[in-house]
Design an enzyme around this catalytic site. Structure first.
Site, short mmCIF file in Angstrom:
data_model
loop_
_atom_site.label_atom_id
_atom_site.label_comp_id
_atom_site.label_asym_id
_atom_site.label_seq_id
_atom_site.Cartn_x
_atom_site.Cartn_y
_atom_site.Cartn_z
N VAL A 11 40.34 -97.87 -80.99
CA VAL A 11 39.20 -97.61 -81.88
C VAL A 11 38.04 -98.56 -81.59
O VAL A 11 36.90 -98.14 -81.46
CB VAL A 11 39.66 -97.69 -83.36
N LYS A 35 43.21 -108.75 -71.98
CA LYS A 35 42.46 -107.51 -72.19
C LYS A 35 40.97 -107.73 -71.91
O LYS A 35 40.32 -106.96 -71.21
CB LYS A 35 42.68 -107.05 -73.64
N ARG A 154 40.06 -88.77 -82.27
CA ARG A 154 41.39 -88.44 -81.76
C ARG A 154 41.51 -88.97 -80.34
O ARG A 154 40.61 -88.74 -79.52
CB ARG A 154 41.58 -86.91 -81.68
N PHE A 252 45.64 -77.18 -85.80
CA PHE A 252 46.88 -77.87 -86.21
C PHE A 252 47.98 -76.92 -86.67
O PHE A 252 48.75 -77.23 -87.56
CB PHE A 252 46.57 -78.92 -87.29
N HIS A 254 50.08 -75.52 -84.30
CA HIS A 254 50.83 -75.34 -83.06
C HIS A 254 52.19 -76.03 -83.22
O HIS A 254 52.24 -77.23 -83.47
CB HIS A 254 50.04 -75.94 -81.89
N CYS A 263 48.88 -92.93 -85.47
CA CYS A 263 48.32 -92.80 -86.83
C CYS A 263 49.21 -92.03 -87.81
O CYS A 263 49.59 -92.58 -88.84
CB CYS A 263 46.96 -92.13 -86.75
P1 NAD Z 1 45.16 -101.22 -81.20
O1 NAD Z 1 46.48 -101.82 -81.45
O2 NAD Z 1 44.96 -100.36 -79.99
O3 NAD Z 1 44.04 -102.38 -81.14
C1 NAD Z 1 43.94 -103.40 -82.05
C2 NAD Z 1 43.35 -104.62 -81.32
O4 NAD Z 1 43.00 -105.62 -82.27
C3 NAD Z 1 44.30 -105.28 -80.32
O5 NAD Z 1 43.68 -105.34 -79.06
C4 NAD Z 1 44.53 -106.68 -80.90
O6 NAD Z 1 44.71 -107.66 -79.92
C5 NAD Z 1 43.25 -106.88 -81.68
N1 NAD Z 1 43.30 -107.90 -82.73
C6 NAD Z 1 44.22 -108.02 -83.73
N2 NAD Z 1 43.89 -109.04 -84.54
C7 NAD Z 1 42.73 -109.58 -84.06
C8 NAD Z 1 41.88 -110.63 -84.47
N3 NAD Z 1 42.13 -111.36 -85.56
N4 NAD Z 1 40.78 -110.89 -83.75
C9 NAD Z 1 40.51 -110.17 -82.64
N5 NAD Z 1 41.26 -109.16 -82.21
C10 NAD Z 1 42.36 -108.85 -82.91
O7 NAD Z 1 44.79 -100.41 -82.50
P2 NAD Z 1 43.93 -99.04 -82.63
O8 NAD Z 1 44.75 -97.87 -82.20
O9 NAD Z 1 42.60 -99.27 -82.05
O10 NAD Z 1 43.81 -98.95 -84.20
C11 NAD Z 1 42.97 -99.81 -84.93
C12 NAD Z 1 42.83 -99.25 -86.34
O11 NAD Z 1 42.15 -97.99 -86.29
C13 NAD Z 1 44.16 -98.98 -87.03
O12 NAD Z 1 44.02 -99.25 -88.39
C14 NAD Z 1 44.36 -97.49 -86.81
O13 NAD Z 1 45.16 -96.91 -87.81
C15 NAD Z 1 42.94 -96.99 -86.91
N6 NAD Z 1 42.70 -95.73 -86.20
C16 NAD Z 1 43.26 -95.53 -84.98
C17 NAD Z 1 43.01 -94.33 -84.30
C18 NAD Z 1 43.63 -94.07 -82.95
O14 NAD Z 1 43.57 -92.93 -82.51
N7 NAD Z 1 44.21 -95.07 -82.29
C19 NAD Z 1 42.17 -93.37 -84.86
C20 NAD Z 1 41.58 -93.63 -86.10
C21 NAD Z 1 41.86 -94.82 -86.76
#
Ligand code: NAD
Length: 439
Positions: A11, A35, A154, A252, A254, A263
Site C-alpha cells: 500500500v 527494502k 487490489r 466477485f 467466481h 486482507c
Molecule cells: P506490508 O506488510 O506489505 O507493508 C508494511 C510495511 O510497513 C513493511 O515494509 C514494514 O517494514 C513497514 N513498517 C512497519 N512498521 C514501521 C514503522 N514503524 N516505520 C516504518 N516502516 C514500518 O503491508 P501492506 O500489504 O502494504 O498493508 C498495509 C496496510 O494496508 C494494512 O493495514 C493492510 O490491511 C492495508 N491494505 C492492504 C492492501 C493490500 O492489497 N495489500 C489493500 C488495502 C489496504
C-alpha cells in the site's frame, strides 16, 4: 506539498508512487533497511504490474524518494501517512496495531509545524482517535489533525485502482485537514471520482464492511457451486443469471478454493472481533470466516478423492501459488493450506507460479519448484490449478499429454475451457459445473 509515507509495503509503495505521479513530493520510508536500499537501486520488492516503470519515472523527476531516515522526513512533511501492516494478532485474531501505534509515537515525537496525520492502514474503529491520543501524549504541543483514509486498491491492479478508484473515503475531524486532503485528491476529483467525507469511526468501519461484504459474496458463490455439483447445475450460469440483476452485480461471483490474500482473511476476523467486543450480532461474517477455512481443506479432499486410494507414488503438478494472479503475494494463499494436506497424504508436489516462486519457497516445504510449466508437468499423475494466471487458461490436451503421465485435471479456478477437453483422454474436474468432463 511534502508527503511522507511511513511503511513502504504494497500500500505505501503504490500509493506513495501514485501521489508522486500526481505531482507531490513523496518520500516513502521504512524500517526495513534492505527494502529501502533495494528501492534506491531500482529493485522493486513486490511484483505489481506497471509499478516499476512508474517508480523509475517519478524518481528521475525528483518527486519520489526512498529513505530509512523516518524522523528527518516526518519533520519536513505537511502530510504523514501511516501505511504499516495490521496483521492478525497471534492468539486472538484482533488486528495487531503495534506497528500503527509505534509509527504514531514516532510521528508524534518528530512532527514540526502543522501536520496532517493520515491512517491508510486498515484499522479497527477507534484507532484514529488512539493515534491522536498517542501523538498528544508524546508531544503535547504538537500542531496536527488526524484523518482516516482507508485504501481499497487490489493487488495485481493496484495502480489502476489508485488512479481511477470507485471512491475515496476520508474520515475527518477538522475542516483544515479536510481541505488539505481534498487538495491532495484533487486529480481524482477532477475525473469525477466520488469522495466520501465522513467521521473517523465511520471511515474505519467502511473499509472492514467492504472487505467483509466481498468475502461474503465469494463464500456465497462457493456454496452455490457446492450445490450445483450436487444437483447437476452450472454455477457460471447461476452467477451470470443473478449478476445481471443490478441489485446484485456480476463482480466477485467466481467460485474458487476460498478467498485468501493479505486482507480478507484478517479483516473478516477483525470485524467479528470488533462486533463481539461491542456485543453486536455479526453471525453472518462469523459463518463466512468458518466456511472459508473449511473450504480449503474440502478442496484438498476433493483432490485426494479424485486421485484414488493409493497415493504413495503419486505426483501432482500445482499451477499457481499466489493468492490471485498478477501478484507474488503469498499471504494466506489457499496453496499454503491445500499443498501441505496433499503432502501429508504422501503425494509429491511439483509447483510452478509465474512470479510467486521466490515468496513460495520461503513458505512451502518439501516441494519441487519448477522454473517453467513444462518441467512442472513432467511425469505428473494429475494437474491442479490453484491460481488462474492467464498463461494457464489456454492449456490444451495435446500440450498436456506431451508431459503428463496421468490424465486428471483438477481446475479449482474454472480457468480451463471444458469444450477443449471433451474429445480428449483427460478427465477434467472443475468447480460447480454440474458434471465432470470424461469422468
Ligand atoms: P506490508 O506488510 O506489505 O507493508 C508494511 C510495511 O510497513 C513493511 O515494509 C514494514 O517494514 C513497514 N513498517 C512497519 N512498521 C514501521 C514503522 N514503524 N516505520 C516504518 N516502516 C514500518 O503491508 P501492506 O500489504 O502494504 O498493508 C498495509 C496496510 O494496508 C494494512 O493495514 C493492510 O490491511 C492495508 N491494505 C492492504 C492492501 C493490500 O492489497 N495489500 C489493500 C488495502 C489496504
Amino acid at each position: 506539498m511534502n508527503i511522507t509515507m511511513v511503511g513502504t509495503g504494497y500500500v505505501g509503495l503504490v500509493s506513495g508512487t501514485c501521489f508522486s505521479e500526481f505531482g507531490f513530493n513523496v518520500c516513502c520510508v521504512d524500517k526495513d533497511l534492505e527494502k529501502i536500499s533495494n528501492l534506491n537501486k531500482d529493485i522493486v520488492p513486490i511484483y505489481e504490474p506497471g509499478l516499476e516503470n512508474l517508480i523509475k519515472k517519478n524518481k528521475s523527476a525528483g518527486r519520489l524518494t526512498f529513505s530509512n531516515d523516518i524522523d528527518g522526513n516526518i519533520k519536513k512533511s505537511d502530510i504523514v501517512f501511516i501505511a504499516v501492516g495490521t496483521p492478525s494478532r497471534r492468539g486472538d485474531g484482533h488486528a495487531d496495531l503495534s506497528y500503527v501505534y509505534q509509527a504514531a509515537e514516532q510521528i508524534g515525537k518528530k512532527i514540526d509545524g502543522y501536520t496532517v496525520v493520515v491512517t491508510k492502514s486498515t484499522v479497527p474503529v477507534g484507532t484514529g482517535l488512539e493515534v491522536k491520543n498517542i501523538i498528544k501524549k508524546v508531544n503535547p504541543n504538537a500542531d496536527f489533525d488526524v484523518i482516516s483514509n482507508p485504501e481499497f486498491l487490489r493487488e495485481g491492479n493496484a495502480i489502476q485502482d489508485f488512479m481511477r478508484p470507485d471512491r475515496v473515503v476520508v474520515g475527518f475531524e477538522s475542516e483544515k485537514a479536510k481541505k488539505i486532503i481534498a487538495s491532495l485528491y484533487k486529480p481524482l476529483f477532477l475525473i469525477e471520482t466520488p469522495i466520501l467525507f465522513t467521521d473517523l469511526k465511520t471511515a474505519e468501519l467502511i473499509k472492514y464492511s467492504a472487505n467483509a461484504f466481498l468475502a461474503l459474496k465469494i463464500s456465497y458463490i462457493n456454496q452455490m457451486a457446492d450445490l450445483c455439483e450436487k444437483i447437476g447445475a452450472d454455477v457460471h450460469d447461476v452467477a451470470k443469471g443473478i449478476g445481471l440483476d443490478k441489485r446484485i452485480g456480476n463482480k466477485f461471483l467466481h467460485p474458487g478454493p476460498g478467498y485468501g490474500g493479505s486482507c480478507f482473511p484478517k479483516d473478516t476476523i477483525a470485524l467479528v472481533k470488533t462486533a463481539n467486543q461491542n456485543n453486536s450480532d455479526i453471525s453472518i461474517i462469523d459463518t463466512v470466516v468458518k466456511y472459508n477455512t473449511k473450504r480449503k481443506s474440502e478442496m484438498a479432499n476433493k483432490i485426494l478423492k479424485k486421485l484414488g486410494t493409493d497415493l504413495t507414488n503419486k505426483k501432482v503438478s500445482i499451477l499457481g501459488l499466489s493468492f490471485k494472479p498478477e501478484t507474488d503475494d503469498m499471504r494466506d494463499s489457499p496453496s499454503l493450506d491445500i499443498i501441505p494436506i496433499l503432502q501429508k497424504n504422501g503425494i509429491t508436489i511439483s509447483a510452478y507460479d509465474p512470479v510467486a516462486m521466490n515468496e513460495a519457497k520461503k513458505l512451502l516445504k518439501n516441494t519441487e519448484f519448477s522454473n517453467d510449466l513444462e518441467t512442472c508437468l513432467q511425469n505428473s499423475d494429475a494437474l491442479v490449478i490453484l491460481t488462474e494466471w492467464n498463461q494457464f487458461r489456454g492449456l490444451l490436451p495435446d500440450y498436456l499429454s506431451k508431459y503428463m503421465k496421468g490424465n486428471i485435471l483438477i481446475d479449482l479456478r474454472n480457468a480451463l475451457d471444458p469444450e477443449n477437453f471433451i474429445n480428449s483422454n483427460f478427465n477434467l474436474v472443475q468447480i460447480g459445473r454440474g458434471r465432470e468432463i470424461n469422468q
